[in-house]
Design a protein around this motif. Structure first.
Motif, PDB file in Angstrom:
ATOM      1  N   MET A  16     -22.698 -38.593 -17.534  1.00 43.87           N
ATOM      2  CA  MET A  16     -21.611 -38.037 -16.791  1.00 43.87           C
ATOM      3  C   MET A  16     -22.561 -37.200 -15.591  1.00 43.87           C
ATOM      4  O   MET A  16     -23.173 -36.324 -15.705  1.00 43.87           O
ATOM      5  CB  MET A  16     -21.042 -37.012 -17.632  1.00 43.87           C
ATOM      6  CG  MET A  16     -19.987 -36.257 -16.760  1.00 43.87           C
ATOM      7  SD  MET A  16     -18.836 -35.090 -17.812  1.00 43.87           S
ATOM      8  CE  MET A  16     -20.174 -33.481 -17.810  1.00 43.87           C
TER       9      MET A  16
ATOM     10  N   GLU B  72     -23.605 -34.423 -12.897  1.00 44.93           N
ATOM     11  CA  GLU B  72     -23.340 -33.048 -12.929  1.00 44.93           C
ATOM     12  C   GLU B  72     -24.448 -32.565 -11.723  1.00 44.93           C
ATOM     13  O   GLU B  72     -25.125 -33.316 -11.126  1.00 44.93           O
ATOM     14  CB  GLU B  72     -23.849 -32.304 -13.944  1.00 44.93           C
ATOM     15  CG  GLU B  72     -24.765 -33.129 -15.155  1.00 44.93           C
ATOM     16  CD  GLU B  72     -26.166 -32.821 -14.319  1.00 44.93           C
ATOM     17  OE1 GLU B  72     -26.375 -31.830 -13.741  1.00 44.93           O
ATOM     18  OE2 GLU B  72     -27.121 -33.700 -14.636  1.00 44.93           O
TER      19      GLU B  72
ATOM     20  N   LEU C 210     -19.270 -42.123 -13.890  1.00 48.59           N
ATOM     21  CA  LEU C 210     -18.177 -41.809 -12.947  1.00 48.59           C
ATOM     22  C   LEU C 210     -18.981 -41.681 -11.425  1.00 48.59           C
ATOM     23  O   LEU C 210     -20.189 -41.282 -11.359  1.00 48.59           O
ATOM     24  CB  LEU C 210     -17.593 -40.629 -13.277  1.00 48.59           C
ATOM     25  CG  LEU C 210     -16.867 -40.310 -14.579  1.00 48.59           C
ATOM     26  CD1 LEU C 210     -16.431 -38.790 -14.893  1.00 48.59           C
ATOM     27  CD2 LEU C 210     -15.744 -41.323 -14.693  1.00 48.59           C
TER      28      LEU C 210
ATOM     29  N   ARG D  43     -18.109 -39.527  -9.407  1.00 53.51           N
ATOM     30  CA  ARG D  43     -18.465 -37.986  -9.299  1.00 53.51           C
ATOM     31  C   ARG D  43     -17.531 -37.392 -10.330  1.00 53.51           C
ATOM     32  O   ARG D  43     -16.420 -37.694 -10.780  1.00 53.51           O
ATOM     33  CB  ARG D  43     -18.041 -37.414  -7.944  1.00 53.51           C
ATOM     34  CG  ARG D  43     -18.410 -35.838  -7.693  1.00 53.51           C
ATOM     35  CD  ARG D  43     -18.239 -35.598  -6.371  1.00 53.51           C
ATOM     36  NE  ARG D  43     -18.141 -33.950  -6.147  1.00 53.51           N
ATOM     37  CZ  ARG D  43     -19.301 -33.253  -6.339  1.00 53.51           C
ATOM     38  NH1 ARG D  43     -20.471 -34.047  -6.462  1.00 53.51           N
ATOM     39  NH2 ARG D  43     -19.480 -32.173  -6.335  1.00 53.51           N
ATOM     40  N   ALA D  44     -18.178 -36.280 -10.875  1.00 48.52           N
ATOM     41  CA  ALA D  44     -17.539 -35.511 -11.851  1.00 48.52           C
ATOM     42  C   ALA D  44     -17.199 -33.836 -11.482  1.00 48.52           C
ATOM     43  O   ALA D  44     -18.484 -33.361 -10.931  1.00 48.52           O
ATOM     44  CB  ALA D  44     -18.156 -35.635 -12.949  1.00 48.52           C
TER      45      ALA D  44
ATOM     46  N   SER E  59     -14.339 -29.011 -13.848  1.00 51.63           N
ATOM     47  CA  SER E  59     -13.182 -28.929 -14.866  1.00 51.63           C
ATOM     48  C   SER E  59     -13.683 -29.503 -16.262  1.00 51.63           C
ATOM     49  O   SER E  59     -14.338 -30.603 -16.420  1.00 51.63           O
ATOM     50  CB  SER E  59     -11.988 -30.004 -14.456  1.00 51.63           C
ATOM     51  OG  SER E  59     -11.054 -30.048 -15.551  1.00 51.63           O
TER      52      SER E  59
ATOM     53  N   GLU F 275     -13.194 -33.256 -17.097  1.00 56.57           N
ATOM     54  CA  GLU F 275     -14.192 -34.283 -16.947  1.00 56.57           C
ATOM     55  C   GLU F 275     -14.942 -34.925 -17.909  1.00 56.57           C
ATOM     56  O   GLU F 275     -15.361 -35.968 -17.792  1.00 56.57           O
ATOM     57  CB  GLU F 275     -15.232 -33.610 -15.648  1.00 56.57           C
ATOM     58  CG  GLU F 275     -14.599 -33.249 -14.373  1.00 56.57           C
ATOM     59  CD  GLU F 275     -14.084 -34.538 -13.554  1.00 56.57           C
ATOM     60  OE1 GLU F 275     -14.460 -35.046 -12.729  1.00 56.57           O
ATOM     61  OE2 GLU F 275     -12.703 -34.889 -14.041  1.00 56.57           O
ATOM     62  N   SER F 276     -15.148 -34.141 -18.930  1.00 54.18           N
ATOM     63  CA  SER F 276     -15.983 -34.976 -20.183  1.00 54.18           C
ATOM     64  C   SER F 276     -15.001 -35.839 -20.705  1.00 54.18           C
ATOM     65  O   SER F 276     -15.685 -36.844 -21.382  1.00 54.18           O
ATOM     66  CB  SER F 276     -16.425 -33.551 -21.018  1.00 54.18           C
ATOM     67  OG  SER F 276     -17.372 -32.657 -20.508  1.00 54.18           O
TER      68      SER F 276
ATOM     69  N   ARG G 198     -12.882 -37.433 -19.247  1.00 54.42           N
ATOM     70  CA  ARG G 198     -12.674 -38.640 -18.416  1.00 54.42           C
ATOM     71  C   ARG G 198     -14.015 -39.615 -18.546  1.00 54.42           C
ATOM     72  O   ARG G 198     -14.222 -40.734 -18.551  1.00 54.42           O
ATOM     73  CB  ARG G 198     -12.414 -38.041 -16.884  1.00 54.42           C
ATOM     74  CG  ARG G 198     -12.046 -39.327 -15.971  1.00 54.42           C
ATOM     75  CD  ARG G 198     -11.634 -38.649 -14.737  1.00 54.42           C
ATOM     76  NE  ARG G 198     -12.482 -37.928 -13.926  1.00 54.42           N
ATOM     77  CZ  ARG G 198     -13.241 -38.479 -12.726  1.00 54.42           C
ATOM     78  NH1 ARG G 198     -13.138 -39.747 -12.620  1.00 54.42           N
ATOM     79  NH2 ARG G 198     -14.061 -37.867 -12.132  1.00 54.42           N
ATOM     80  N   ALA G 199     -15.343 -38.988 -18.479  1.00 46.88           N
ATOM     81  CA  ALA G 199     -16.275 -39.538 -18.655  1.00 46.88           C
ATOM     82  C   ALA G 199     -16.785 -40.407 -19.945  1.00 46.88           C
ATOM     83  O   ALA G 199     -17.019 -41.646 -20.039  1.00 46.88           O
ATOM     84  CB  ALA G 199     -17.570 -38.526 -18.619  1.00 46.88           C
TER      85      ALA G 199
END
Length: 343
Positions: free
Chosen positions: A63, A65, A86, A88-89, A92, A95-96, A98-99
């Motif tokens: 992910m 960062e 992703l 970009r993350a 929020s 995002e974890s 989503r990743a």
């Protein structure tokens, strides 16, 4: 590419989610406890990558960062590539999740996390059937068992190489419980504890004062483990793999000493604790306050009933000790031999 396909073709992938903000909430301010720096996190990732590389894993999906924790560690780890899951993350917490979904779709065999209970809850929401291997790096780490990152990397790599249907994989992972919290048509999940508090706003999120707790349900409660589950553990411990949880109500009753956050032992009283078999529910309220999930306030309630249900269908988690014992029997630790070529 599915995880099974990756393992069959000898090119397993492992996911990696590092939370650079884990362990930096208010609980670190009210307790004599420090927090990991991002340099220390990068060193942990380097050790993790060394363990993965030893099993033949050559690709890690991570992910993104803004601190370069994973990319910096990978630059110092020849023989293993770090690829973003992703484009970009953001910052929020979602995002974890989503990743984790992106990693699962890409066919990783395991998702390794560096964070606390809140991080693991968010990752579990997106991981589906992909097993997690949590490395504790938060304020409270009830969900994750202590593990050295090099060892974690070896275990994660071995499970990833086994593919989705291998007998070795079945021996090395265990399914955890979860709590589903439902309020007026909306629902969310917790991996360790779901708590109804008297706090009127989500605000700083972290819950650390038992005076603000009305009731809670836990999936596990081990004596000596920090967090809100220690309230239950003081009276009625619950094992990680036992087919039950527990429900507790605060109030005048049994005096206990709770280990809620590092360096702080808090006296309080508990009115009642009862066993909750898997599949059972309890309704608290109607109440006004907030619902906390795995130590962090998640949403507010206003004179609403809160239903908590204990379920068996939580995330799969790598059992590191069982995995390494299996690896030893297969000759992984003998010079010149390796499980990677045999799974």
């Amino acid at each position: 590419m599915s995880g099974g396909d990756a393992g069959a073709r000898g090119a397993p992938r492992v996911g990696l989610i590092v939370n650079p903000f884990a362990g930096r909430d208010v609980r670190r301010l009210v307790a004599p406890a420090g927090s990991l720096s991002n340099y220390e996190r990068a060193v942990m990732v380097r050790r993790l990558l060394a363990g993965l590389r030893a099993t033949g894993v050559r690709e890690v999906l991570y992910m993104p960062e803004d601190y370069g924790i994973v990319t910096g560690a990978a630059a110092e780890s020849p023989g293993i590539a770090a690829l973003p899951a992703l484009e970009r993350a953001g910052d929020s917490p979602a995002e974890s999740t989503r990743a984790a979904r992106a990693m699962t779709a890409a066919g990783v065999g395991v998702i390794v996390t560096l964070g606390g209970d809140g991080t693991n809850r968010l990752v579990a929401a997106g991981a589906g059937e992909t097993p997690l291997l949590p490395i504790p790096a938060g304020t409270n780490n009830a969900f994750a068992e202590p593990v050295e990152p090099t060892v974690a990397g070896i275990a994660a790599g071995l499970v990833a190489r086994a593919g989705r249907r291998g007998a070795a994989r079945a021996r090395c992972i265990r399914r955890r419980k979860r709590i589903v919290v439902s309020v007026d048509g909306r629902s969310d999940l917790a991996l360790v504890d779901a708590v109804l508090t008297t706090d009127l706003a989500v605000a700083g999120r972290a819950v650390w004062d038992p005076r603000h707790v009305r009731a809670l349900m836990v999936t596990q409660a081990e004596p000596g483990v920090l967090g809100l589950s220690s309230l239950v553990a003081a009276i009625r411990p619950v094992g990680v793999l036992e087919p039950r949880g527990a429900y507790l109500e605060m109030g005048a009753g049994t005096p206990v000493r709770a280990l809620l956050t590092p360096g702080v032992i808090t006296p309080t009283e508990i009115r009642s604790v009862r066993d909750m078999p898997v599949g059972s529910s309890v309704v608290a309220g109607p109440a006004t306050g907030t619902v906390s999930l795995d130590g962090e306030r998640a949403f507010e309630v206003r004179e609403e009933a809160v239903r908590m249900t204990l379920e068996a269908g939580g995330p799969w988690v790598v059992d590191v000790r069982r995995t390494l014992r299996w690896a030893q029997r297969q000759g992984f630790f003998l010079s010149g031999l390796g499980v990677a070529a045999r799974t």
